[in-house]
Design a protein around this motif. Sequence first.
Motif, short mmCIF file in Angstrom:
data_model
loop_
_atom_site.label_atom_id
_atom_site.label_comp_id
_atom_site.label_asym_id
_atom_site.label_seq_id
_atom_site.Cartn_x
_atom_site.Cartn_y
_atom_site.Cartn_z
N SER A 66 41.20 -103.71 -60.49
CA SER A 66 42.40 -104.41 -60.97
C SER A 66 43.58 -104.05 -60.06
N GLY A 67 44.70 -104.78 -60.23
CA GLY A 67 45.89 -104.50 -59.42
C GLY A 67 46.38 -103.08 -59.60
N GLY A 68 46.39 -102.61 -60.85
CA GLY A 68 46.83 -101.25 -61.11
C GLY A 68 45.91 -100.21 -60.49
N GLN A 69 44.61 -100.48 -60.54
CA GLN A 69 43.65 -99.56 -59.92
C GLN A 69 43.81 -99.53 -58.40
N GLN A 70 44.04 -100.71 -57.81
CA GLN A 70 44.27 -100.76 -56.36
C GLN A 70 45.52 -99.97 -55.97
N GLN A 71 46.57 -100.07 -56.79
CA GLN A 71 47.79 -99.34 -56.48
C GLN A 71 47.56 -97.83 -56.58
N ARG A 72 46.74 -97.42 -57.54
CA ARG A 72 46.44 -96.00 -57.68
C ARG A 72 45.58 -95.50 -56.51
N VAL A 73 44.70 -96.36 -56.01
CA VAL A 73 43.95 -96.00 -54.79
C VAL A 73 44.94 -95.83 -53.63
N ALA A 74 45.93 -96.73 -53.58
CA ALA A 74 46.95 -96.64 -52.53
C ALA A 74 47.75 -95.34 -52.65
N ILE A 75 48.02 -94.90 -53.89
CA ILE A 75 48.71 -93.62 -54.08
C ILE A 75 47.83 -92.47 -53.58
N ALA A 76 46.54 -92.51 -53.94
CA ALA A 76 45.60 -91.47 -53.47
C ALA A 76 45.55 -91.45 -51.95
N ARG A 77 45.50 -92.62 -51.35
CA ARG A 77 45.46 -92.71 -49.87
C ARG A 77 46.73 -92.12 -49.26
N SER A 78 47.87 -92.37 -49.90
CA SER A 78 49.14 -91.87 -49.37
C SER A 78 49.19 -90.35 -49.36
N LEU A 79 48.37 -89.72 -50.19
CA LEU A 79 48.36 -88.25 -50.30
C LEU A 79 47.30 -87.59 -49.43
N SER A 80 46.52 -88.39 -48.72
CA SER A 80 45.33 -87.85 -48.07
C SER A 80 45.63 -86.78 -47.02
N ASN A 81 46.77 -86.89 -46.33
CA ASN A 81 47.12 -85.87 -45.34
C ASN A 81 48.19 -84.92 -45.85
N ASP A 82 48.33 -84.87 -47.18
CA ASP A 82 49.30 -83.99 -47.83
C ASP A 82 50.69 -84.10 -47.22
N PRO A 83 51.25 -85.32 -47.18
CA PRO A 83 52.57 -85.50 -46.56
C PRO A 83 53.67 -84.91 -47.45
N GLU A 84 54.77 -84.60 -46.81
CA GLU A 84 55.92 -84.10 -47.55
C GLU A 84 56.67 -85.23 -48.24
N VAL A 85 56.64 -86.41 -47.61
CA VAL A 85 57.41 -87.56 -48.10
C VAL A 85 56.47 -88.70 -48.49
N ILE A 86 56.72 -89.30 -49.66
CA ILE A 86 56.01 -90.51 -50.08
C ILE A 86 56.99 -91.66 -50.05
N LEU A 87 56.68 -92.70 -49.27
CA LEU A 87 57.53 -93.88 -49.16
C LEU A 87 56.85 -95.03 -49.88
N ALA A 88 57.46 -95.49 -50.98
CA ALA A 88 56.86 -96.52 -51.83
C ALA A 88 57.68 -97.81 -51.75
N ASP A 89 57.06 -98.87 -51.28
CA ASP A 89 57.73 -100.17 -51.13
C ASP A 89 57.41 -101.04 -52.34
N GLU A 90 58.39 -101.25 -53.20
CA GLU A 90 58.22 -102.07 -54.41
C GLU A 90 56.91 -101.71 -55.11
N PRO A 91 56.70 -100.45 -55.50
CA PRO A 91 55.40 -100.01 -56.01
C PRO A 91 54.96 -100.69 -57.30
N THR A 92 55.89 -101.30 -58.04
CA THR A 92 55.53 -101.99 -59.28
C THR A 92 55.67 -103.50 -59.15
N GLY A 93 55.98 -103.98 -57.93
CA GLY A 93 56.31 -105.39 -57.74
C GLY A 93 55.21 -106.36 -58.12
N ASN A 94 53.94 -106.00 -57.92
CA ASN A 94 52.82 -106.91 -58.22
C ASN A 94 52.07 -106.51 -59.48
N LEU A 95 52.72 -105.70 -60.34
CA LEU A 95 52.02 -105.18 -61.51
C LEU A 95 52.73 -105.60 -62.80
#
Length: 257
Positions: free
Chosen positions: A166-195
Amino acid sequence: MLNKNLSKAKFLKLTIFLIYMDNVIELQNVAKHYEMGDNIVRALDGVNIKVQKGDFVAIMGPSGSGKSTGMNLVGSLDLPTQGEIYLDGRNIAHLEESQLSQIRGKKIGFIFQSFNLIPNLTAKENVMLPMLFQGLDFQNREEKAQELLKLVDLEDRGDHYPNQLSGGQQQRVAIARSLSNDPEVILADEPTGNLDTKTGEKVMKFLDELNKSGKTIIMVTHDPEVAQKHARTIYWLRDGKIEKVTKRLNTIWRTIK
């Protein structure tokens, strides 16, 4: 014991300053101009933005205000026409793309409105991909991806492809991917725009939890309700310029510029 010349209010302000004095990202008099035939479009026109370590920042504005351009510059996805961009005190405005790519991969995790998952990779493989570019071996990539999918409540969806989610599940995969290299900063572009509203709230809850764990969050949005509910600093953009800056202390918003 407080110095008698230092009031509680001043002590509180000093404490807040000491906690947030480190700027992770800073834009100084940054402009981005595009040539459109004989015309010059001033997408951003002399903006100053400071993102302090541990803050939750929203870049707010209507369509055409310069939000997307601002996101690209803050995230080192583009270079300015003029001005300076500092990442951890280092001026990155004039670096080569190969250098920028390495910095982005280690420092910034991206969450896109359209998810940007690769359709022929499973959820787990999508999460593993950024780690490949940082040289992590397969076993460590797989183990970490599984941990991250568990973090976003998708440990049983690792072998599913994006079109099976689902769209929500895809966004959560995107959140997991954003954390994969343990970044200090998370940049979210309209994270709820398609939900839908309920799913959007769940995604924002994940971002709140990441912020509480110490991650710096920068969210680009056109929705003032989302910005004021979750962010602590808001930059209000209009026509490529910063109209005002507001900051929240407890439940009170104050205009600081």
